[in-house]
Design a protein around this motif. Structure first.
Motif, short mmCIF file in Angstrom:
data_model
loop_
_atom_site.label_atom_id
_atom_site.label_comp_id
_atom_site.label_asym_id
_atom_site.label_seq_id
_atom_site.Cartn_x
_atom_site.Cartn_y
_atom_site.Cartn_z
N THR A 1 3.29 -52.09 62.87
CA THR A 1 2.91 -51.20 63.96
C THR A 1 4.12 -50.89 64.82
OG1 THR A 1 0.73 -52.24 63.97
CG2 THR A 1 1.30 -50.90 65.88
N THR B 1 5.64 -54.96 65.63
CA THR B 1 5.50 -56.10 64.73
C THR B 1 6.57 -55.99 63.65
OG1 THR B 1 4.00 -54.93 63.24
CG2 THR B 1 3.01 -56.09 65.11
N ARG C 1 0.21 -46.38 70.09
CA ARG C 1 0.44 -47.41 69.07
C ARG C 1 -0.02 -46.86 67.72
NH1 ARG C 1 0.61 -53.16 69.78
NH2 ARG C 1 0.15 -54.28 67.84
N ILE C 2 0.92 -46.85 66.74
CA ILE C 2 0.64 -46.21 65.45
C ILE C 2 0.98 -47.16 64.31
CG2 ILE C 2 1.24 -44.30 63.91
CD1 ILE C 2 1.73 -42.62 66.39
N ASP C 3 0.10 -47.19 63.28
CA ASP C 3 0.38 -47.96 62.07
C ASP C 3 1.42 -47.22 61.24
OD1 ASP C 3 -1.48 -49.91 62.71
OD2 ASP C 3 -3.12 -48.80 61.74
#
Length: 444
Positions: free
Chosen positions: A402, A395, A409-411
């Motif tokens: 992210t 994003t 998938r990591i913030d």
């Protein structure tokens, strides 16, 4: 001294009725002789002992009481009560001044039917002084005590001017019997020889044995203070009372504010218990005073746990102070001792609380626990293995978003710059669960 006027006034009431007592006492003087020593500071404990001793002497069948006096004085109110007890006793009373009968001691001697003095003894110097030893200047108090001394002297036919001069040094007193003139500014003090010459003593003796031979009994009844009376005298002394108040207040407050030790609470309870015990044995305190004190302590304890907007605390303090003061013989002295003790105890409690504040009762109402990483508590799983890895922004990062790192998938977050979706990013910092990245720029 002003507070003592009320009890002192009681002593004057019996003077008139006692004016006819010497003749009756002389008729009743047959029988044994009892000896009572007044060789200490005159205070309330001695007063209670002497009242009990006179009653015991009468009950034992004695006809005469010899009061062995050697004192520098003491409390005027206690001396007045002792004087009244001597006057009201049906026994013949003989004062033997063994050493000094100074201040209130001279008043006690003057109330006796007869006075004998040891060689080298003195009587007089009965000026009213305060607790600091300074002369009391209040004219009402001085005038009152002058009249007490004068009445005691006149009762047994002694020169009232000499008694007045023992208290008040503002007038000139001529003593032609001994060739002396007492000028203003000088209190009258009489030696044994001079006392006999001016009619203040019946004779000069060398020992108590000589007085006993005159009284007609070589094997007298000796009446001594009981262990309880000695303990009560010690416990009711103003200095002892102040110390007990300090230990009592500090001990109870420490136990209430910093509970768990036990010893301060025990010391506090024992200290106040000794205070009430001493005054109870001396005849000053009753069960109701102890009940008021206990109620005060309980109300203060409840104030710590039950919100009452201070009402329980105020009632507790009033009940506690009332019980302590009303239990004492002299409420004024008790209040002063309690005030001094409260200040000293406050300092002791403040120091104690500072060093043991982690155990204070306030800790029960304040959340002080903290979950720290150093102690093994973590709010996020550590991701230090991501440091330096490269991934792709899924994003836009404005600055949070992210990214994909492999299949995960990591913030993530940037240091503030904007990174568009699809850009390649690398991890530059990991702080707990916070993963910071920056865009990977390829050289064109």
């Amino acid at each position: 001294m002003a507070a003592a006027l009320a009890p002192l006034a009681l002593a004057g009431a019996g003077l008139a009725s006692a004016s006819e007592a010497p003749a009756a006492k002389a008729a009743a003087a047959e029988g044994r002789v009892a000896v009572i020593r007044i060789d200490r500071t005159i205070e309330t404990g001695l007063q209670r002992f002497l009242q009990r001793a006179l009653a015991e002497a009468e009950a034992s069948g004695a006809g005469t009481v010899v009061l062995v006096i050697d004192t520098l004085g003491g409390r005027v109110d206690a001396a007045a009560e002792i004087g009244e007890a001597i006057r009201e006793s049906p026994l013949k009373t003989v004062a033997y001044v063994e050493g000094k009968a100074i201040s209130a001691g001279s008043y006690i001697a003057l109330n006796a039917d007869e006075i004998y003095m040891n060689e080298g003894s003195t009587i007089g110097a009965a000026a009213v002084v305060d607790g600091a030893g300074e002369r009391v200047q209040d004219s009402k108090i001085v005038s009152f005590w002058v009249e007490q001394m004068v009445s005691a002297a006149q009762r047994n036919g002694r020169n009232p001017d000499i008694a007045r001069g023992m208290v008040d040094d503002t007038t000139k007193v001529e003593l032609p019997e001994i060739g002396r003139v007492i000028e203003p500014g000088e209190l009258i003090t009489l030696s044994a020889k001079d006392a006999v010459a001016v009619g203040y003593a019946e004779g000069v003796v060398t020992s108590i044995d000589e007085v006993l031979r005159i009284a007609g009994d070589d094997a007298p009844i000796a009446i001594e203070p009981t262990l309880a009376e000695e303990a009560a005298r010690f416990l009711t002394h103003p200095a002892t009372t102040t110390v007990l108040f300090v230990l009592g207040i500090a001990g109870l407050l420490i136990e209430l504010l910093v509970p768990g030790f036990g010893v301060p609470g025990i010391v506090g309870v024992v200290s106040f218990g000794l205070y009430f015990l001493g005054n109870y044995v001396a005849g000053f305190a009753g069960v109701e005073h102890l009940a008021m004190f206990i109620a005060g302590v309980l109300l203060l304890a409840l104030e710590l746990f039950i919100p009452s907007f201070g009402i329980l605390g105020i009632l507790g303090i009033a009940s506690l102070i009332g019980g302590v003061i009303l239990a004492a013989y002299d409420s004024g002295n008790a209040a002063s001792s309690l005030g001094i003790a409260s200040l000293v105890a406050a300092v002791i409690v403040a120091v104690f609380v500072r060093y043991f504040k982690h155990r204070g009762v306030w800790n029960k109402f304040i959340l002080r626990d903290a979950l720290r990483t150093e102690e093994g508590y973590v709010s996020h799983a550590p991701r230090s293995e991501l440091l330096g890895r490269t991934g792709k922004a899924v994003t836009p990062l404005r600055p949070a978003g992210t990214a994909m790192f492999g299949e995960e998938r990591i913030d993530i977050v940037t240091n503030g710059e904007f990174i568009s979706a699809g850009a390649e990013v690398t991890v530059v910092q990991v702080d707990g669960g916070r993963v910071v990245v920056r865009e990977v720029r390829t050289n064109q």
